[in-house]
Design an enzyme around this catalytic site. Structure first.
Site, PDB file in Angstrom:
ATOM      1  CB  SER A 189      -0.987   0.077   1.061  1.00  0.00           C
ATOM      2  OG  SER A 189      -0.184  -0.161   2.329  1.00  0.00           O
ATOM      3  CB  SER A 224     -38.924 -15.798 -15.848  1.00  0.00           C
ATOM      4  OG  SER A 224     -39.885 -15.495 -15.999  1.00  0.00           O
TER       5      SER A 224
END
Lengths: 634, 297
Positions: A32, A541
């Site tokens: 980092s 659906s």
């Protein structure tokens, strides 16, 4: 250090000759901002003279304005790219940096180290020969150090540089360094990582970056630059059996038919016996054609065009293999899957999978387990979300050539593509083929779908009603079934009520369960269509992907999608089961239209607007379609 | 490129060449109507050279497209299918960099012109010669860069790229920009031009040319469209261009390098970056990123 100015000025031709023979090293830098990763990379660019005066002027200005080094040059500021990132002070994507020295050109995948960026780290590692893992000497090994090591080992990067940075802040104490090195070697051995070089450094002060530091007389190993310039590039791709995934068939005229692709491993030779997969056909390499003339042989990473001695059928996606050591061919695998998209994996949903140059349909099982990337523990998980890694079974709709990923990155790695958005949503590593599928063979039958249709006097079909709750699907489906029945058509109606109480009673209403619900209905419907029936399926659906899955299970013309379209306000006003009211009160989570999306069909066979058309008119539209499609006699 | 493999390992230029060829073949295989953006610059020239290698012995399976700003002098006939597109609105309104500023000029001629051309010919994939080392915001650009139906680049919608697997799929109206030279640096490009003996246009070589000095840049005075400011008189100096991408927005540099190795030597010994002469980069902070979002290459 980097480019010898004297030689350039004196004899540019000699310089160019020397530099023609440089090798290429790709590495990933993990860590980092706090570990000084950007400072290290920024310094490497600076030391190899890739920071120009105008950049340097900008850097000086930026260092004063937003730098974190109290007015000193903040090398990290050379790197951050996008405005959004600069504002947040973080890097959020993989950046590629370049520098070169007398001996090598380097491509650095610069990846942020936070847990939520597993995606980026895996992406950056996928092309790397070596990984640089940064550790802050003040903090020692952290959870993220272990995570970075796990991820690079998973992707097959086995050459590690542990850069123990910020030694200046620990008084260049040898004991600090030795303790970190010992602890790391012990941990890394458990991941199978043994090729490790640990270097004490200060990227900020320049200790052991390009010159041995007078501050660490106890360290006798190479400087960082010396190491990456000289580390042996033993590339496994050269020692593996030959593979060439075909990219493009080159056929300018009837006399030439070549197969263009990159040799991803091994050595391709003129006269070599090869096997084409998945077909299994064998032939012999006739020519290796390039723009610069034919080659006798081509090695891993070379892009060539091959012609074969025999007229064999080869197309894009096939893999040309060394005949004596061909790749495997299978359609079911176990694989590591790294999920890379905000939309979580939906087990059972059809995705596309691309391996090498071949793209096929694929579905994933629920994960066998998920790997906690910090503790390496295996955990039970119903699915995989963004940046999660798990082991799943993968079923493909066609057999593909493959090698285990640990043996060949190119024929064992794959990406997963969402069929609707075309986004790359995951990456995966194939472990081995599952033998199960091969033992289940379709029993050839004498009574066919056609003979049943003849007996019935009509063809089979699946009429699929989709729409919001309350749009009128069931009303129309019921009326249609009555009309069909009266016409002497054999029918069956599948709806939420008759499947959710039995076949699917184990399923709830999460996205994953909705996908599985529709998959089972579609499979049952397919059997009924095979039996000769006209099946009416009435389901909300909501997802286009599953409707497409149902469509693709059937033959062309057998699937009839009916979009029962009613505006949400209309459906909600009708609310025949009182469900909208409940959902609005928060008692029914994941209710379509309220807090779960509905993806309207783009080109349904029949589009009914129930705010304007009555059920009788809707049924007429469907009947007309079935007649036109030849399901019903005209 | 030399076809002998020494020490059974490829050199960095051989690796870069092979990678670019692989990218171009994937792109062509996964698109319906590809096109190659072609300027007269060195990067375009190298990209075209690589494309001929990728598809040999077949002819190029796509045409070349040049977005004409009416400023560049076009290379002579080069024997490929060639399309030239001029944004008609720019011609009508007489958009030029001196009255309208470099930002509007580039936007109208290049960005708008490119979008119009892609729409007009319905190209779904365009090769461009951009490199990641050119500018900070390009370091994160993908090799396959997805553009919306409005040609917009959304940094959040870019796809992860792993191994050498590229995802060229796209929805209706969407298109893909593909950058086969992504991993090349300026030095790699020059070294490859030298190695492969590739011909480049004369503007790269130093010659006596009429210029004026404006805001620290040397601007070439080519014809009377370039209006002089009070106090400016063109003088003849030995100059050349390091980059031609946005000519006439690109400043010249004083130089005596009149052959290829002299150019390379000058490049290696110089202390300012390639894009320094490009006025559009200096227009505003984060300007390249903004341009990309709007559809600039």
């Amino acid at each position: 250090m980097a480019h010898s100015s004297e030689l350039i000025a004196k004899d540019i031709d000699e310089y160019l000759h020397q530099h023609q023979h440089k090798s290429l090293l790709r590495f990933i830098a993990c860590g980092s901002v706090d570990d000084g990763k950007s400072t290290l990379i920024g310094r490497l660019l600076y030391e190899s003279q890739l920071v120009f005066d105008d950049h340097l002027a900008a850097l000086e200005a930026d260092s004063k304005r937003v730098g974190t080094q109290g007015g000193d040059l903040d090398f990290a500021l050379l790197l951050d790219g996008l405005t959004a990132e600069r504002e947040q002070g973080i890097t959020i994507d993989v950046a590629y940096r370049f520098f070169s020295t007398e001996r090598r050109k380097f491509i650095v995948a610069d990846t942020p180290g936070h847990e939520q960026y597993t995606r980026n780290m895996v992406t950056g590692a996928s092309t790397a020969d070596l990984a640089v893992i940064l550790v802050d000497a003040r903090k020692g090994l952290l959870t993220q150090t272990r995570r970075h090591s796990y991820l690079v080992s998973l992707i097959g990067v086995h050459r590690i540089v542990l850069a123990v940075n910020k030694m200046d802040l620990m008084g260049y104490d040898r004991d600090v360094f030795d303790a970190i090195e010992a602890e790391y070697r012990e941990f890394a051995a458990r991941l199978g990582l043994t090729d490790i070089t640990c270097i004490p450094m200060s990227a900020l002060r320049g200790d052991n970056i390009t010159e041995p530091s007078p501050n660490t007389p106890w360290y006798t190993g190479p400087t960082f630059m010396e190491h990456i310039e000289t580390v042996e590039l033993e590339d496994l791709a050269h020692t593996r059996p030959m593979r060439l995934p075909v990219q493009w068939v080159n056929r300018p005229d009837l006399d030439f038919r070549g197969f263009a692709g990159t040799v991803v491993s091994g050595t391709l030779r003129a006269g070599q016996r090869v096997r084409i997969l998945p077909s299994g056909t064998e032939s012999t390499v006739a020519r290796i054609v390039t723009f610069d003339g034919d080659l006798e042989e081509a090695i891993a990473h070379q892009a060539v065009t091959v012609t074969l001695a025999d007229e064999v059928d080869v197309s894009r996606g096939d893999v040309i293999c060394e005949a004596r050591e061909p790749a495997g061919v299978a359609d079911q695998f176990e694989a590591h899957v790294v999920w890379m998209h905000e939309q979580e994996m939906l087990p059972g949903r059809p995705y596309l999978l691309k391996t090498g140059t071949r793209t096929v349909g694929a579905t994933f099982s629920a994960p066998k387990y998920r790997v906690n990337v910090n503790t390496l523990e295996h955990q039970a998980a119903p699915t995989l979300g963004l940046n999660e890694i798990g082991v799943c079974n993968v079923a493909l709709d066609r057999a593909v050539p493959f090698d285990p990923y640990t043996e060949n990155r190119d024929t064992g790695g794959f990406i997963v593509i969402d069929r609707m958005t075309n986004n790359t949503v995951a990456a995966g590593l194939l472990h081995f083929a599952l033998r199960r599928a091969e033992n289940i063979h379709w029993h050839a039958v004498d009574v066919t779908k056609e003979s049943r249709a003849q007996l019935n006097g009509h063809g089979p079909a699946m009429v699929w009603f989709t729409g919001l709750s309350g749009s009128g699907k069931s009303t129309i489906a019921n009326l249609l079934e009555k009309r069909l029945h009266a016409l002497g058509v054999r029918t069956y109606l599948l709806d939420g009520d008759n499947v959710r109480h039995g076949l699917n009673r184990d399923l709830g209403f999460t996205d994953a369960d909705r996908v599985e619900n529709i998959r089972r209905v579609a499979e049952v419907g397919r059997l009924m269509v095979d039996a000769g029936l006209v099946v009416l399926a009435s389901f909300i659906s909501p997802f286009a992907a599953e409707r497409r899955m149902a469509r693709e299970m059937l033959e062309p013309g057998e699937f009839c999608e009916v979009f029962v379209d009613a505006p949400l306000q209309v459906a909600e006003q009708r609310d025949p089961k009182g469900l909208y009211a409940k959902a609005r009160r928060g008692e029914l989570p994941n209710f379509t239209g309220i807090d779960s999306p509905y993806e309207a069909p783009e080109s349904p066979e029949v589009h009914v607007n129930t705010a304007e058309q009555d059920p009788g008119q809707a049924v007429d539209l469907v009947l007309n379609h079935l007649r036109a499609a030849g399901v019903l006699p005209a | 490129m030399t076809t002998n493999i020494e020490h059974t390992r490829l050199t960095h230029l051989q690796r870069l060449e092979a990678e670019s060829i692989h990218i171009m073949r994937e792109a062509v295989a996964e698109s319906e109507r590809p096109v190659m953006l072609y300027s007269i610059g060195k990067d375009s020239t190298v990209m075209l050279h690589l494309a001929r290698k990728a598809f040999h012995p077949a002819p190029l399976p796509f045409p070349l497209l040049r977005i004409d700003t009416t400023w560049e002098r076009m290379a002579e006939e080069i024997g490929f299918e060639f399309i030239t597109y001029v944004n008609p609105e720019c011609v009508e309104k007489g958009i030029n960099p001196f009255d309208h500023g470099s930002s509007l000029h580039t936007d109208m001629w290049k960005t708008e012109g490119l979008k119009q051309a892609l729409d007009h010919y319905r190209f779904d994939l365009a090769f461009g010669g951009a490199r990641r080392d050119e500018e900070k915001s390009r370091a994160k650009e993908r090799v396959f860069s997805l553009r919306s139906a409005q040609h917009q680049w959304d940094p959040k919608q870019q796809r992860p790229e792993l191994w050498r697997i590229y995802n060229g799929r796209k929805g209706p109206g969407e298109s893909v920009r593909v950058f086969p030279l992504s991993n090349w640096t300026e030095l790699d490009v020059w070294q490859y031009i030298w190695l492969e003996n590739i011909e480049i246009v004369p503007l790269y070589f130093a010659a006596p040319r009429p210029v004026v000095e404006r805001e620290g840049n040397l601007i070439m005075v080519e014809d009377d469209r370039m209006r002089l400011l009070p106090g400016e008189t063109p003088e003849t100096r030995s100059v050349r261009f390091r980059t031609l991408g946005c000519y006439p927005l690109t400043g010249a540099i004083e130089s005596t390098a009149d052959n290829l190795t002299a150019i390379i030597r000058e490049m290696l010994l110089t202390t300012s970056s390639e894009r320094q002469g490009r006025m559009i980069d200096h227009d505003q902070d984060g300007s390249m990123e903004k341009k990309k979002q709007e559809g600039y290459f």
